[in-house]
Write a protein that holds these residues in place. Structure first.
Motif: not given
Length: 191
Positions: A165-191
């Protein structure tokens, strides 16, 4: 004649409030003295919504509305920061209601997959929106969002299904910068 005036008032005032109490119409903001009408409409919608899936979906829609209000308040740069603080507190209360409804869900309920997809999209979009805002409670909202997602998905599906589900959302942006922002958000909040 009085009856016609009452009907015209009802159609001219009440119906638009009911119809536009959504995120597409965030012009009635918490700083407005008539905001209580919007809250009343939300409470009516809650009262006439039945079933755990429908209630959780409604709370997701209300969270979208509240986020739109917060963003609008931030964009118009209100001088009274208490209205933004109040809007954020209402958003956090909304997340608590969402958490309660999600805790009532059972595996195999019809519509669960669709709701979980919407939940992942909401968490990602709201998390990105809050990362752009600079207020003290936005970090609370971000961590609450991720906690809701984790606890719900842990109970209702496997980790592999969540990754999909997360991959579908992340790669659904079709924008590498937005994908990185999503991944950064998910990683930072879990720390």
């Amino acid at each position: 004649m009085k009856r016609a005036i009452k009907v015209a008032f009802f159609l001219g005032f009440i119906v638009p409030v009911l119809a536009f109490g959504r995120s597409a119409y965030p012009s009635l903001l918490p700083s407005n003295p008539f905001y209580f009408t919007k809250e009343g409409v939300r409470n009516l919608r809650r009262a006439f919504t039945f079933g755990s899936i429908s209630k959780a979906d409604l709370e997701l829609r209300i969270a979208d509305e509240r986020l739109a209000e917060i963003i609008r308040l931030a964009n118009i740069k209100v001088t009274d920061q208490s209205s933004i603080k109040s809007a954020l507190e209402s958003y956090l209360e909304n997340l608590n209601l969402l958490r309660e409804h999600l805790n009532d869900l059972k595996v195999g309920v019809q519509g669960l997959d669709k709701l979980l997809d919407r939940l992942v999209v909401t968490v990602v979009n709201h998390g990105l929106s809050f990362s752009e805002l600079n207020y003290e409670k936005t970090a609370n909202a971000q961590s609450d969002l991720v906690e809701i997602l984790e606890s719900t998905v842990d109970r209702l599906q496997s980790l592999e299904e969540l990754r999909g589900r997360v991959k579908t959302v992340v790669f659904g942006f079709h924008d590498p910068l937005k994908e990185l922002q999503v991944l950064e958000f998910l990683i930072n909040v879990n720390e």
